[in-house]
Design an enzyme around this catalytic site. Structure first.
Site, mmCIF file in Angstrom:
data_model
loop_
_atom_site.group_PDB
_atom_site.id
_atom_site.type_symbol
_atom_site.label_atom_id
_atom_site.label_comp_id
_atom_site.label_asym_id
_atom_site.label_seq_id
_atom_site.Cartn_x
_atom_site.Cartn_y
_atom_site.Cartn_z
ATOM 1 N N ARG A 65 0.825 -1.222 0.000
ATOM 2 C CA ARG A 65 0.000 0.000 0.000
ATOM 3 C C ARG A 65 0.860 1.275 0.000
ATOM 4 O O ARG A 65 0.603 2.219 -0.752
ATOM 5 C CB ARG A 65 -0.911 -0.017 1.233
ATOM 6 C CG ARG A 65 -1.955 1.065 1.238
ATOM 7 C CD ARG A 65 -2.862 0.912 2.430
ATOM 8 N NE ARG A 65 -3.695 -0.274 2.364
ATOM 9 C CZ ARG A 65 -4.859 -0.337 1.705
ATOM 10 N NH1 ARG A 65 -5.308 0.713 1.061
ATOM 11 N NH2 ARG A 65 -5.567 -1.442 1.706
ATOM 12 N N MET A 90 -11.885 2.381 -5.236
ATOM 13 C CA MET A 90 -12.229 1.436 -4.172
ATOM 14 C C MET A 90 -11.010 0.987 -3.370
ATOM 15 O O MET A 90 -10.747 -0.212 -3.223
ATOM 16 C CB MET A 90 -12.974 0.233 -4.776
ATOM 17 C CG MET A 90 -14.319 0.630 -5.343
ATOM 18 S SD MET A 90 -15.333 1.522 -4.137
ATOM 19 C CE MET A 90 -16.904 1.595 -4.991
ATOM 20 N N LEU A 93 -7.216 5.224 1.509
ATOM 21 C CA LEU A 93 -5.947 5.946 1.422
ATOM 22 C C LEU A 93 -5.410 6.179 2.829
ATOM 23 O O LEU A 93 -6.173 6.409 3.768
ATOM 24 C CB LEU A 93 -6.162 7.282 0.710
ATOM 25 C CG LEU A 93 -6.513 7.146 -0.777
ATOM 26 C CD1 LEU A 93 -7.010 8.472 -1.329
ATOM 27 C CD2 LEU A 93 -5.317 6.646 -1.584
ATOM 28 N N HIS A 109 -19.974 9.505 -2.368
ATOM 29 C CA HIS A 109 -20.454 8.248 -1.809
ATOM 30 C C HIS A 109 -21.976 8.164 -2.010
ATOM 31 O O HIS A 109 -22.677 9.147 -1.773
ATOM 32 C CB HIS A 109 -20.112 8.144 -0.323
ATOM 33 C CG HIS A 109 -20.577 6.860 0.278
ATOM 34 N ND1 HIS A 109 -19.911 5.667 0.074
ATOM 35 C CD2 HIS A 109 -21.679 6.561 1.018
ATOM 36 C CE1 HIS A 109 -20.573 4.694 0.689
ATOM 37 N NE2 HIS A 109 -21.646 5.213 1.262
ATOM 38 N N GLU A 174 -25.410 12.192 -8.188
ATOM 39 C CA GLU A 174 -23.946 12.383 -8.053
ATOM 40 C C GLU A 174 -23.382 13.138 -9.253
ATOM 41 O O GLU A 174 -22.527 14.002 -9.103
ATOM 42 C CB GLU A 174 -23.231 11.020 -7.993
ATOM 43 C CG GLU A 174 -23.440 10.240 -6.721
ATOM 44 C CD GLU A 174 -22.572 8.982 -6.692
ATOM 45 O OE1 GLU A 174 -22.784 8.102 -7.548
ATOM 46 O OE2 GLU A 174 -21.696 8.890 -5.820
HETATM 47 C C1 GAR Z 1 -20.325 5.757 -7.389
HETATM 48 O O1 GAR Z 1 -21.704 5.618 -7.204
HETATM 49 C C2 GAR Z 1 -19.644 6.142 -6.104
HETATM 50 O O2 GAR Z 1 -20.446 6.904 -5.259
HETATM 51 C C3 GAR Z 1 -19.373 4.796 -5.486
HETATM 52 O O3 GAR Z 1 -18.965 4.008 -6.554
HETATM 53 C C4 GAR Z 1 -19.684 4.412 -7.720
HETATM 54 C C5 GAR Z 1 -18.703 4.514 -8.867
HETATM 55 O O4 GAR Z 1 -19.387 4.701 -10.080
HETATM 56 N N1 GAR Z 1 -18.359 4.910 -4.479
HETATM 57 C C6 GAR Z 1 -18.434 4.296 -3.299
HETATM 58 O O5 GAR Z 1 -19.307 3.507 -2.997
HETATM 59 C C7 GAR Z 1 -17.307 4.663 -2.336
HETATM 60 N N2 GAR Z 1 -17.568 4.174 -1.033
HETATM 61 P P1 GAR Z 1 -18.618 5.252 -11.355
HETATM 62 O O6 GAR Z 1 -17.357 4.414 -11.527
HETATM 63 O O7 GAR Z 1 -19.579 5.037 -12.485
HETATM 64 O O8 GAR Z 1 -18.302 6.693 -11.115
#
Ligand code: GAR
Length: 204
Positions: A65, A90, A93, A109, A174
């Site tokens: 890491r 994912m 950090l 999120h 989002e």
């Molecule tokens: C998004 O919905 C983001 O909020 C989530 O992964 C998705 C990625 O979509 N992130 C998490 O759950 C972080 N804990 P994308 O690759 O299409 O942007």
């Protein structure tokens, strides 16, 4: 002009929204670097197709890491990154990365944090039976989705929603909220002491 590095591990729909809404004339910020830790991530294709320098930086496991984060920081510094947007990145950090960009790493999120942190947030919301969920843009700390909240948008859970339909409605929110907050952040209008703002549904 602020230079944003986006870190993504998957589809990259949030990356695409950031590119579409920020890499335009007279924007105060632009996506100037895309990095993924997953070779097959569609985010890499999206970055390349937008003509943005795009890199795959693999990680070899937990013991590696610190080295992975060192490589990420070197790359981001080489591209004169002002701040970082995580977009479906994912990996947690650590201080090694975050100390290079203090209070300058944002994340999206798919829930109204502090509810439903971690993976599968829309599924968690459905299982809990809540009538309202949403998305949160927050500053990143070393915890799992625990950093200071900058902005949230509410999304209703409908009677016959399933994981797919709810995820899709949350992601639409989002895609509007994240670029909006990133633009304000670049202008110095959003920081961890506020203003915290809420948007209802998908129409800021
Ligand atoms: C998004 O919905 C983001 O909020 C989530 O992964 C998705 C990625 O979509 N992130 C998490 O759950 C972080 N804990 P994308 O690759 O299409 O942007």
């Amino acid at each position: 002009m602020k230079r944003i590095a986006v870190l993504a591990s998957g589809n990259g729909s949030n990356l695409q929204a950031l590119i579409n809404q920020l890499n335009v004339p007279s924007s105060p910020a632009e996506i100037s670097l895309v990095v993924s830790n997953v070779a097959s991530a569609h985010a890499l294709t999206r970055g390349r197709e937008a003509g943005i320098p795009t890199f795959f930086v693999p990680h070899e496991g937990k013991e590696d890491r610190q080295n992975h984060e060192k490589l990420l920081v070197q790359l981001l510094q080489e591209y004169e990154t002002d701040f970082v947007c995580l977009a479906g990145f994912m990996r947690l950090l650590t201080h090694r990365f975050l100390s290079a960009y203090p209070q300058r790493v944002l994340n999206t999120h798919p829930s109204l944090l502090p509810s439903f942190p971690g993976k599968h947030a829309p599924e968690q919301a459905l299982k809990a039976g809540v009538k309202m969920t949403g998305c949160t843009i927050h500053l990143v700390d070393e915890g799992i989705d625990t950093g200071p909240i900058l902005a949230q948008a509410a999304v209703p859970v409908l009677e016959n929603d399933n994981v797919s339909s709810l995820t899709s409605r949350i992601q639409s929110a989002e895609h509007q909220l994240y670029p909006h907050v990133a633009r304000l952040f670049a202008q110095g209008h959003v920081h961890n002491k506020g203003p915290l703002f809420f948007l209802n549904g998908c129409s800021p």
